[in-house]
Design a protein around this motif. Structure first.
Motif, mmCIF file in Angstrom:
data_model
loop_
_atom_site.group_PDB
_atom_site.id
_atom_site.type_symbol
_atom_site.label_atom_id
_atom_site.label_comp_id
_atom_site.label_asym_id
_atom_site.label_seq_id
_atom_site.Cartn_x
_atom_site.Cartn_y
_atom_site.Cartn_z
ATOM 1 N N ALA A 278 0.674 -1.271 -0.073
ATOM 2 C CA ALA A 278 0.050 -0.013 -0.039
ATOM 3 C C ALA A 278 0.778 1.140 0.110
ATOM 4 O O ALA A 278 0.119 2.254 0.220
ATOM 5 C CB ALA A 278 -0.975 0.077 1.366
ATOM 6 N N GLY A 279 2.060 1.030 -0.046
ATOM 7 C CA GLY A 279 3.017 2.350 -0.231
ATOM 8 C C GLY A 279 3.476 2.685 1.327
ATOM 9 O O GLY A 279 3.874 3.808 1.280
ATOM 10 N N LEU A 280 3.126 1.849 2.378
ATOM 11 C CA LEU A 280 3.288 2.452 3.519
ATOM 12 C C LEU A 280 4.746 1.665 4.331
ATOM 13 O O LEU A 280 5.051 1.430 5.459
ATOM 14 C CB LEU A 280 2.169 2.161 4.423
ATOM 15 N N GLY A 281 5.682 1.015 3.222
ATOM 16 C CA GLY A 281 6.603 0.303 4.125
ATOM 17 C C GLY A 281 7.627 1.102 4.740
ATOM 18 O O GLY A 281 7.911 0.591 5.606
ATOM 19 N N GLU A 282 7.801 2.450 4.445
ATOM 20 C CA GLU A 282 8.576 3.123 5.406
ATOM 21 C C GLU A 282 7.953 3.470 6.661
ATOM 22 O O GLU A 282 8.848 3.420 7.620
ATOM 23 C CB GLU A 282 9.082 4.378 4.626
ATOM 24 N N VAL A 283 6.616 3.652 6.736
ATOM 25 C CA VAL A 283 6.069 3.819 7.999
ATOM 26 C C VAL A 283 6.150 2.690 8.704
ATOM 27 O O VAL A 283 6.334 2.725 10.007
ATOM 28 C CB VAL A 283 4.697 4.291 7.606
ATOM 29 N N ALA A 284 6.043 1.393 8.094
ATOM 30 C CA ALA A 284 6.081 0.199 8.727
ATOM 31 C C ALA A 284 7.349 -0.067 9.601
ATOM 32 O O ALA A 284 7.587 -0.394 10.645
ATOM 33 C CB ALA A 284 5.725 -1.027 7.807
ATOM 34 N N GLU A 285 8.675 0.383 8.634
ATOM 35 C CA GLU A 285 9.924 0.263 9.290
ATOM 36 C C GLU A 285 10.103 1.170 10.347
ATOM 37 O O GLU A 285 10.767 0.425 11.556
ATOM 38 C CB GLU A 285 10.762 0.321 8.066
ATOM 39 N N SER A 286 9.433 2.347 10.254
ATOM 40 C CA SER A 286 9.641 3.214 11.525
ATOM 41 C C SER A 286 8.847 2.745 12.672
ATOM 42 O O SER A 286 9.284 2.838 13.758
ATOM 43 C CB SER A 286 9.220 4.830 11.140
ATOM 44 N N ALA A 287 7.916 2.280 12.579
ATOM 45 C CA ALA A 287 6.772 1.826 13.564
ATOM 46 C C ALA A 287 7.584 0.595 14.256
ATOM 47 O O ALA A 287 7.078 0.266 15.466
ATOM 48 C CB ALA A 287 5.438 1.300 12.947
ATOM 49 N N LEU A 288 8.185 -0.362 13.728
ATOM 50 C CA LEU A 288 8.992 -1.375 14.315
ATOM 51 C C LEU A 288 10.547 -0.989 14.754
ATOM 52 O O LEU A 288 11.069 -1.866 15.402
ATOM 53 C CB LEU A 288 8.878 -2.399 13.352
ATOM 54 N N THR A 289 10.908 0.097 14.500
ATOM 55 C CA THR A 289 12.471 0.279 14.716
ATOM 56 C C THR A 289 12.597 1.619 15.362
ATOM 57 O O THR A 289 12.827 1.878 16.709
ATOM 58 C CB THR A 289 13.421 0.358 13.493
ATOM 59 N N GLY A 290 12.646 2.647 14.582
ATOM 60 C CA GLY A 290 12.779 4.235 15.304
ATOM 61 C C GLY A 290 11.636 4.521 16.291
ATOM 62 O O GLY A 290 12.194 5.075 17.416
ATOM 63 N N ASN A 291 10.420 4.309 16.095
ATOM 64 C CA ASN A 291 9.591 4.752 16.716
ATOM 65 C C ASN A 291 9.544 4.020 18.356
ATOM 66 O O ASN A 291 9.497 4.587 19.277
ATOM 67 C CB ASN A 291 7.987 4.465 16.314
ATOM 68 N N PRO A 292 9.543 2.745 18.197
ATOM 69 C CA PRO A 292 9.792 2.060 19.628
ATOM 70 C C PRO A 292 11.207 2.386 20.391
ATOM 71 O O PRO A 292 11.191 2.411 21.682
ATOM 72 C CB PRO A 292 9.698 0.614 19.363
ATOM 73 N N ARG A 293 12.093 2.503 19.743
ATOM 74 C CA ARG A 293 13.428 3.248 20.180
ATOM 75 C C ARG A 293 13.142 4.266 20.866
ATOM 76 O O ARG A 293 13.859 4.383 22.250
ATOM 77 C CB ARG A 293 14.578 3.325 19.160
ATOM 78 N N ALA A 294 12.484 5.399 20.512
ATOM 79 C CA ALA A 294 11.953 6.476 21.438
ATOM 80 C C ALA A 294 10.949 6.308 22.124
ATOM 81 O O ALA A 294 11.260 6.776 23.263
ATOM 82 C CB ALA A 294 11.635 7.495 20.145
ATOM 83 N N ALA A 295 9.978 5.634 21.792
ATOM 84 C CA ALA A 295 9.119 5.421 23.246
ATOM 85 C C ALA A 295 9.417 4.561 24.350
ATOM 86 O O ALA A 295 9.008 5.085 25.214
ATOM 87 C CB ALA A 295 7.974 4.654 22.294
ATOM 88 N N PHE A 296 10.404 3.738 24.094
ATOM 89 C CA PHE A 296 10.732 2.970 25.409
ATOM 90 C C PHE A 296 12.181 3.461 25.795
ATOM 91 O O PHE A 296 12.533 2.735 26.536
ATOM 92 C CB PHE A 296 10.593 1.515 24.975
ATOM 93 N N ALA A 297 12.802 4.432 25.333
ATOM 94 C CA ALA A 297 14.040 4.704 25.999
ATOM 95 C C ALA A 297 13.853 5.402 27.390
ATOM 96 O O ALA A 297 12.662 5.824 27.571
ATOM 97 C CB ALA A 297 14.607 5.913 25.142
ATOM 98 N N LEU A 298 14.932 5.117 28.242
ATOM 99 C CA LEU A 298 14.874 5.603 29.612
ATOM 100 C C LEU A 298 15.420 7.181 29.284
ATOM 101 O O LEU A 298 16.206 7.508 28.474
ATOM 102 C CB LEU A 298 16.011 4.782 30.275
ATOM 103 N N ARG A 299 14.573 7.950 30.068
ATOM 104 C CA ARG A 299 14.993 9.493 30.240
ATOM 105 C C ARG A 299 15.655 9.810 31.612
ATOM 106 O O ARG A 299 15.420 8.853 32.539
ATOM 107 C CB ARG A 299 13.555 10.171 29.959
ATOM 108 N N PRO A 300 16.223 10.911 31.814
ATOM 109 C CA PRO A 300 16.691 11.105 33.106
ATOM 110 C C PRO A 300 15.580 11.412 34.040
ATOM 111 O O PRO A 300 14.431 12.038 33.822
ATOM 112 C CB PRO A 300 17.251 12.631 32.650
#
Length: 303
Positions: A278-300
Motif C-alpha cells: 500500500a506504499g507504507l513500507g517506510e512507515v512500517a519500518e519506523s513503527a518497528l524500529t525508530g518509533n519504539p526506540r524513542a517510545a521505550f527509551a529511558l529518560r533522566p
C-alpha cells in the motif's frame, strides 16, 4: 525490530485460573514462537504481563538468554476488576504503591508479583509501568493508581504503557497522567486500534502519545484492511512517527505451537508486506524500529 505489546508468560492468579486460555507457562513453546519470528527479523519485545497474572521474571530472563531476544518487562497493573477486594492495590496509599513500583524498576522485579509478604527480587528489572482502564471508565480506584504510576515513572524515567479497553479512555488517561507530570510522549496507548476512528486516533497522536496497534491478525475484532487504512490516514497527516505495532498474543489459542494462530510471525510475514504493497513500507519500518526506540527509551529521572 520491536513488537510493542506481547505476552509470553502468564502463569497463575485468579484471572488465569478463571480463563485457562490465558495460561502461558511453557518456556519451550515461547522459544519456538520467538525463534520463528526472529528468522523474519524480530529482535525485541515489550512483555506486557503486569502484576497479578503470574508474571515470571525468571522465565522472561530464560527466554532472553536462550533466544537472544531483548525483552522489556513491565511492572504495574491490569484493570482493577481483575484484583480481589483484599488486594493491596485497593488499600495501600499512592505513596506506598509508588515505592513498590520504583523498587521493581531500580532493584529488580519480584518473582512472585508482589503477592507478599516476602519479596524475592530477580536480577531482571522492569522497563515500563502499566496502567489499565475499563470500557469508557477508569474503573475502581484507577485514578488513584494513575497518580502512583505517574510518580514512579517520573522518578525512574521509564514510560507508561496502557491498556485502553476497546480503545476508549485515551484522552482521559493522557489528561490524568499529564496532571501528575507525565508528558504525552512518555505514554503508549495500547489496544487503541480497537477503536478504528481516524479522527480520534489523530487527535491522540497530535498530543504526542504513541499509538500501539496490536490488532493485526486477530480478525475477530475486525479486518486488517481497517488497520491498513488507519496507518495510511495517520501517515498522511504526518503522524507515522507515533505508531507502534504488536500482536498481543495473550492466549494459548493464538500460538501455533499450542494448536492455534495467527502466531508471532503474522505481523512480519503477512501484515507488514500488506503495508508495503500500500506504499507504507517506510512507515512500517519506523513503527518497528525508530518509533519504539524513542517510545521505550529511558529518560533522566525527575524529582
Amino acid at each position: 525490530m520491536t513488537y510493542a505489546h506481547e505476552h509470553f508468560f502468564m502463569t497463575g492468579d485468579w484471572p488465569v485460573r478463571n480463563e485457562p486460555d490465558y495460561r502461558l507457562d511453557s518456556l519451550d513453546a515461547a522459544v519456538a514462537e520467538v525463534a520463528a519470528a526472529q528468522r523474519l527479523g524480530l529482535s525485541a519485545v515489550v512483555e506486557m504481563t503486569p502484576l497479578g497474572f503470574g508474571r515470571s521474571p525468571s522465565l522472561m530472563k530464560a527466554l532472553a538468554e536462550r533466544t537472544g531476544l531483548h525483552v522489556i518487562a513491565v511492572t504495574g497493573f491490569h484493570k482493577s476488576a481483575y484484583y480481589s477486594d483484599a488486594h493491596w492495590l485497593h488499600h495501600y496509599t499512592p505513596g506506598e504503591i509508588t515505592e513498590l513500583l520504583v523498587a521493581e524498576i531500580e532493584l529488580g522485579m519480584d518473582e512472585y508479583g508482589l503477592v507478599g509478604p516476602l519479596v524475592r527480587r530477580s536480577s531482571a528489572r522492569a522497563g515500563a509501568i502499566k496502567i489499565a482502564t475499563a470500557y469508557h471508565a477508569f474503573g475502581r480506584g484507577v485514578q488513584r493508581l494513575v497518580g502512583a504510576v505517574a510518580q514512579a515513572a517520573v522518578r525512574t524515567g521509564v514510560p507508561v504503557v496502557t491498556h485502553c479497553d476497546k480503545g476508549t479512555m485515551g484522552h482521559e488517561l493522557l489528561d490524568a497522567l499529564s496532571a501528575c507530570g507525565v508528558a504525552a510522549d512518555r505514554v503508549v496507548l495500547g489496544h487503541i486500534d480497537h477503536n478504528p476512528d481516524p479522527g480520534y486516533l489523530i487527535s491522540l497522536a497530535e498530543r504526542g502519545a504513541y499509538l500501539a496497534f496490536d490488532r493485526p491478525g486477530r480478525i475477530k475484532y475486525g479486518p486488517d484492511s481497517e488497520i491498513v487504512a488507519l496507518v495510511a490516514e495517520l501517515a498522511g497527516r504526518g503522524l507515522g512517527h507515533r505508531l507502534l505495532f504488536g500482536m498481543d498474543l495473550a492466549r494459548r489459542s493464538y500460538w501455533p505451537g499450542l494448536g492455534g494462530g495467527p502466531g508471532l510471525t503474522y505481523l512480519l510475514e503477512r501484515f507488514v508486506p500488506r503495508l508495503a504493497a500500500a506504499g507504507l513500507g517506510e512507515v512500517a519500518e519506523s513503527a518497528l524500529t525508530g518509533n519504539p526506540r524513542a517510545a521505550f527509551a529511558l529518560r533522566p529521572p525527575g524529582p
